[in-house]
Every structure is written in structure tokens, then in C-alpha cells.
Design a protein around this motif. Structure first.
Motif, short mmCIF file in Angstrom:
data_model
loop_
_atom_site.label_atom_id
_atom_site.label_comp_id
_atom_site.label_asym_id
_atom_site.label_seq_id
_atom_site.Cartn_x
_atom_site.Cartn_y
_atom_site.Cartn_z
N TYR A 49 14.99 -10.13 -1.64
CA TYR A 49 15.74 -8.92 -1.27
C TYR A 49 15.28 -8.55 0.13
CZ TYR A 49 17.90 -4.38 -2.34
OH TYR A 49 18.70 -3.26 -2.38
N ARG A 107 8.29 -2.55 -5.34
CA ARG A 107 8.36 -1.34 -4.51
C ARG A 107 8.90 -1.67 -3.13
NH1 ARG A 107 3.21 1.03 -1.61
NH2 ARG A 107 3.75 -0.84 -0.41
N ASP A 109 7.95 -2.99 1.07
CA ASP A 109 7.05 -2.52 2.15
C ASP A 109 7.74 -1.43 2.95
OD1 ASP A 109 4.78 -4.17 1.78
OD2 ASP A 109 5.99 -5.87 2.45
N ALA A 127 6.45 0.52 -7.99
CA ALA A 127 7.27 -0.41 -8.77
C ALA A 127 7.26 -0.02 -10.25
CB ALA A 127 6.75 -1.83 -8.59
N TYR A 148 -1.09 -9.53 -7.44
CA TYR A 148 -1.84 -9.92 -6.24
C TYR A 148 -3.24 -10.37 -6.66
CZ TYR A 148 2.09 -7.47 -4.34
OH TYR A 148 3.39 -7.09 -4.06
N HIS A 152 -3.68 -5.96 -3.97
CA HIS A 152 -2.65 -5.61 -2.97
C HIS A 152 -3.36 -5.04 -1.74
CE1 HIS A 152 0.54 -3.07 -1.17
NE2 HIS A 152 1.32 -4.09 -1.52
N ASP A 161 -6.49 -1.90 -8.41
CA ASP A 161 -5.21 -2.60 -8.34
C ASP A 161 -4.88 -3.21 -9.71
OD1 ASP A 161 -3.01 -3.28 -6.61
OD2 ASP A 161 -3.66 -5.36 -6.73
N ASN A 164 -3.66 -0.50 -11.93
CA ASN A 164 -2.27 -0.19 -11.56
C ASN A 164 -1.32 -1.27 -12.10
OD1 ASN A 164 -3.04 2.12 -10.20
ND2 ASN A 164 -3.24 1.09 -8.22
N LYS A 168 1.80 -1.04 -14.66
CA LYS A 168 3.11 -1.63 -14.32
C LYS A 168 3.61 -2.49 -15.49
CE LYS A 168 3.40 -4.47 -10.54
NZ LYS A 168 3.58 -4.80 -9.11
C1 FAD Z 1 6.30 -12.58 -5.99
C2 FAD Z 1 6.63 -11.58 -4.91
C3 FAD Z 1 7.94 -11.43 -4.47
C4 FAD Z 1 8.26 -10.50 -3.48
N1 FAD Z 1 9.56 -10.40 -3.05
C5 FAD Z 1 9.90 -9.47 -2.11
C6 FAD Z 1 11.26 -9.32 -1.68
O1 FAD Z 1 12.16 -10.04 -2.14
N2 FAD Z 1 11.54 -8.38 -0.75
C7 FAD Z 1 10.56 -7.57 -0.21
O2 FAD Z 1 10.89 -6.72 0.65
N3 FAD Z 1 9.25 -7.70 -0.58
C8 FAD Z 1 8.90 -8.62 -1.52
N4 FAD Z 1 7.58 -8.76 -1.92
C9 FAD Z 1 6.55 -7.94 -1.26
C10 FAD Z 1 6.33 -6.55 -1.95
O3 FAD Z 1 7.50 -5.77 -1.84
C11 FAD Z 1 5.15 -5.87 -1.25
O4 FAD Z 1 3.96 -6.59 -1.50
C12 FAD Z 1 4.96 -4.38 -1.53
O5 FAD Z 1 4.01 -3.88 -0.58
C13 FAD Z 1 4.42 -4.03 -2.92
O6 FAD Z 1 5.36 -4.16 -3.89
P1 FAD Z 1 4.92 -4.05 -5.45
O7 FAD Z 1 6.15 -4.12 -6.24
O8 FAD Z 1 3.85 -5.01 -5.73
O9 FAD Z 1 4.34 -2.55 -5.44
P2 FAD Z 1 3.50 -1.69 -6.49
O10 FAD Z 1 3.27 -2.42 -7.74
O11 FAD Z 1 4.18 -0.37 -6.56
O12 FAD Z 1 2.09 -1.53 -5.74
C14 FAD Z 1 2.03 -1.05 -4.40
C15 FAD Z 1 0.66 -0.45 -4.15
O13 FAD Z 1 0.54 0.78 -4.86
C16 FAD Z 1 -0.60 0.78 -5.71
N5 FAD Z 1 -0.24 1.56 -6.91
C17 FAD Z 1 0.62 1.21 -7.88
N6 FAD Z 1 0.73 2.19 -8.81
C18 FAD Z 1 -0.10 3.19 -8.39
C19 FAD Z 1 -0.42 4.49 -8.89
N7 FAD Z 1 0.13 4.96 -10.01
N8 FAD Z 1 -1.31 5.26 -8.19
C20 FAD Z 1 -1.87 4.80 -7.04
N9 FAD Z 1 -1.59 3.58 -6.50
C21 FAD Z 1 -0.71 2.79 -7.16
C22 FAD Z 1 -0.88 -0.69 -6.01
O14 FAD Z 1 -2.23 -0.91 -6.36
C23 FAD Z 1 -0.51 -1.32 -4.66
O15 FAD Z 1 -1.56 -1.17 -3.73
C24 FAD Z 1 7.23 -9.69 -2.90
C25 FAD Z 1 5.90 -9.85 -3.34
C26 FAD Z 1 5.60 -10.78 -4.33
C27 FAD Z 1 4.17 -10.96 -4.77
#
Ligand code: FAD
Length: 288
Positions: A49, A107, A109, A127, A148, A152, A161, A164, A168
Motif C-alpha cells: 500500500y 499503521r 509511517d 494498527a 519486528y 519497531h 514492543d 504491544n 495487536k
Molecule cells: C511485513 C510488512 C509489510 C509492510 N507493508 C507496508 C505497506 O504496504 N505500506 C506502508 O506504508 N508500510 C508498510 N510497512 C511498514 C509499516 O507501515 C511501518 O513499519 C509502520 O511504522 C508501523 O506499522 P505497524 O502496523 O507495525 O504499527 P503498530 O503495530 O501500530 O506499531 C507502531 C509503533 O507503535 C507502538 N505501539 C503499538 N501499540 C501501542 C500502544 N498501545 N501504546 C504505545 N505504543 C504502541 C509499537 O510498539 C510500534 O513502535 C510494512 C511493514 C512490514 C513489517
């Protein structure tokens, strides 16, 4: 079909990740690539995406084509950064209408030009909130999430992490896909930590073959470490891209063979839209 059903019936589940062509490039340039990937018989193909939803229509259209024209299971990536809840619902409904039942819910970036971006203004901050929302609206979808191995980059403590990540998965995740990594020890240690916090879903290992020396810059941003032997390899072949590509294919093949020997649930190849190199790796590992 829901991809989680594949994990319940075979090991390893082999998947490819592709990205949509840029908006100034015709969409159909991806179809020749898809034909070549289809010949390798993957269990599913996932479609990234674009940052902030810039290419969302392409992700929907390509994942729909993979499913409906190529008869391969597909998974659409979806990030909630910058989207309202209504927009998210619209995208998920569009995927369902197109028969795409698998979503990698992320989520995303912050936009590169907005260092002070405030996630509180999003429909969903994490997320886990996106996953919980999709799960409540559609119990019939298969939802994957990102993991990660080294934590992360925004999270200061690897333990936090992992907690978290547990929240998730509890929100309704069927399986996890890991960020790329170059040392299998990190994967096995992650499996142990995940088991300790009670994460039970399948974890598919994200493997990216080294295609160029640019990998150093890419990994620096994502917090993924490069082992010394790989640094030596990158230095050795820095002026010889063909040999670097061959060495990268061999390195990824060794990593995958070891993971398969250790009963990994799945292998997710970050293909960078390169069917030829992917084919060599799949063949080297006997996964055809
Ligand atoms: C397999 C894979 C595919 C990907 N594909 C894409 C893509 O298609 N497009 C794109 O733009 N990006 C993509 N990414 C990158 C991703 O969007 C980024 O790494 C982004 O920064 C984090 O997304 P996440 O869903 O892991 O976030 P989250 O799971 O929300 O985590 C983000 C941060 O928030 C912290 N956190 C979570 N919940 C809480 C809470 N309740 N309180 C405090 N802190 C919390 C986590 O520890 C982490 O540091 C991909 C990554 C991976 C590993």
C-alpha cells in the motif's frame, strides 16, 4: 479463501510480496511480472500500500486481479495513517466486493515531509485499533499484521514492543509477517519471546534477497541489523552488481533452507517485483 486456512494445512506457506507500479507508469506493466510469478506457484501474493494511501486504487485493483484473473490467493496491505474511519471502511468494503479476503493491516509511517505528524488525528492511532475495527465489522476476513524481530524503530524497549504486539494479535490477528532480517538467530529468539507473552498465531518469515548495495541505507531506516558476514559480502561486491546479485540469492537461499529445516510456518519473499531472482531462490530451496 482465507490465508490462515493455508497455514492450517501446509508448511511452509510460500508467499511473494509485490508493489504496484508508480502512478506515472501504466498499471498493466505489472501483469507480465505477475504471469512470471504465477509460474512459480506461490500460495499467495501480497500487494503493498503506497505511503499514505497514494496508490490505494492500484493496491485494490492488483490484488483483485491476482485473485480473480490469476486464480492466486491475494492479500492487500492497508495502512491507516492519514485515513478517516469512513475511508478505511470504504477501502475494506471495496476489497471484499472484489473477492479479496486477506488484509495485512498496518499503521503506516508518518508522511516524510511531516516530522511532527500527530497520529492522534488519525481515525486509528495504532494498527491494533485498525485490526479491532476491521474484525468487529467483518468476522469473515483473514487479518495479518507486521512483526519486528529487533523491535519497531519507534519503540525504545524490545520488551514493550512485544507487549504491544501481543495486544495487536489479541485484537484479531490471524497470522504475523516479519520485517526483513538477515540473521535467523533473530527469528528464533523472537519465536521464544512471542511464546513467552502468549502469541500463538503462525509467524511467516520475511526474507529480502540483497539486490544492490543500497540495502545498507534501507535497513538503517528500518532498524534492521546487517551481520558482519553480510557487510563483508557487500564490500567485496560493491563494484560488481552481477556478482552481488548472485551472492544475495545464495545468502537468501541459505537463510530459507535453515528456516525450513526449523519448521518455519511461512516464507514471505520481498520480491521487489523481480521474478527471475525469486525463481532462483525458490528453486535453490526446493520450494517449487
Ligand atoms: C511485513 C510488512 C509489510 C509492510 N507493508 C507496508 C505497506 O504496504 N505500506 C506502508 O506504508 N508500510 C508498510 N510497512 C511498514 C509499516 O507501515 C511501518 O513499519 C509502520 O511504522 C508501523 O506499522 P505497524 O502496523 O507495525 O504499527 P503498530 O503495530 O501500530 O506499531 C507502531 C509503533 O507503535 C507502538 N505501539 C503499538 N501499540 C501501542 C500502544 N498501545 N501504546 C504505545 N505504543 C504502541 C509499537 O510498539 C510500534 O513502535 C510494512 C511493514 C512490514 C513489517
Amino acid at each position: 479463501m482465507k490465508i490462515i486456512d493455508l497455514f492450517n494445512s501446509k508448511k511452509p506457506v510460500v508467499s511473494f510480496e509485490i508493489f504496484p507500479p508508480k502512478l506515472d507508469t501504466p498499471l498493466d506493466t505489472i501483469f507480465d511480472t505477475l504471469e512470471k510469478f504465477k509460474a512459480l506457484g506461490p500460495d499467495y501474493i501480497s500487494v503493498t500500500y503506497g505511503a499514505g494511501g497514494s496508490q490505494k486504487d492500484r493496491t485494490i485493483e492488483i490484488s483483485s486481479n491476482i485473485k480473480n484473473s490469476y486464480n492466486i490467493e491475494s492479500m492487500a496491505h492497508l495502512t491507516c495513517v492519514g485515513h478517516s474511519i469512513e475511508e478505511i471502511d470504504y477501502i475494506v468494503d471495496s476489497l471484499i466486493k472484489n473477492n479479496v479476503k486477506n488484509i495485512l493491516a498496518l499503521r503506516g509511517d508518518p508522511p516524510a515531509d511531516q516530522p511532527d505528524f500527530n497520529f492522534d488525528n488519525n481515525g486509528f492511532k495504532y494498527a491494533s485499533e485498525l485490526i479491532s475495527h476491521i474484525r468487529k465489522r467483518n468476522n469473515d476476513l483473514c487479518i495479518a499484521a507486521a512483526a519486528y524481530l529487533e523491535g519497531h524503530p519507534e519503540c525504545l524497549k524490545i520488551k514493550d514492543d512485544m507487549i504491544n504486539l501481543k495486544h495487536k494479535t489479541d485484537a484479531g490477528v490471524d497470522f504475523l509477517v516479519t520485517q526483513l532480517f538477515f540473521d535467523n538467530k533473530l527469528f528464533y529468539e523472537f519465536q521464544e519471546r512471542a511464546a513467552i507473552v502468549g502469541i500463538k498465531c503462525p509467524v511467516t518469515a520475511g526474507i529480502m534477497p540483497i539486490f544492490s548495495s543500497k540495502i545498507k541505507a534501507m535497513t538503517a531506516k528500518s532498524g534492521c541489523s546487517i551481520p558482519a558476514k553480510l557487510v563483508l559480502m557487500l564490500d567485496k561486491y560493491q563494484d560488481n552488481p552481477d556478482d552481488l546479485l548472485k551472492a544475495g540469492i545464495e545468502y537468501a537461499s541459505i537463510q530459507i533452507r535453515d528456516l525450513v529445516d526449523n519448521s518455519v510456518d511461512g516464507i514471505h519473499l520481498y520480491t521487489m517485483n523481480r521474478p527471475k531472482s525469486s525463481a532462483e531462490i525458490i528453486k535453490n530451496c526446493g520450494l517449487l
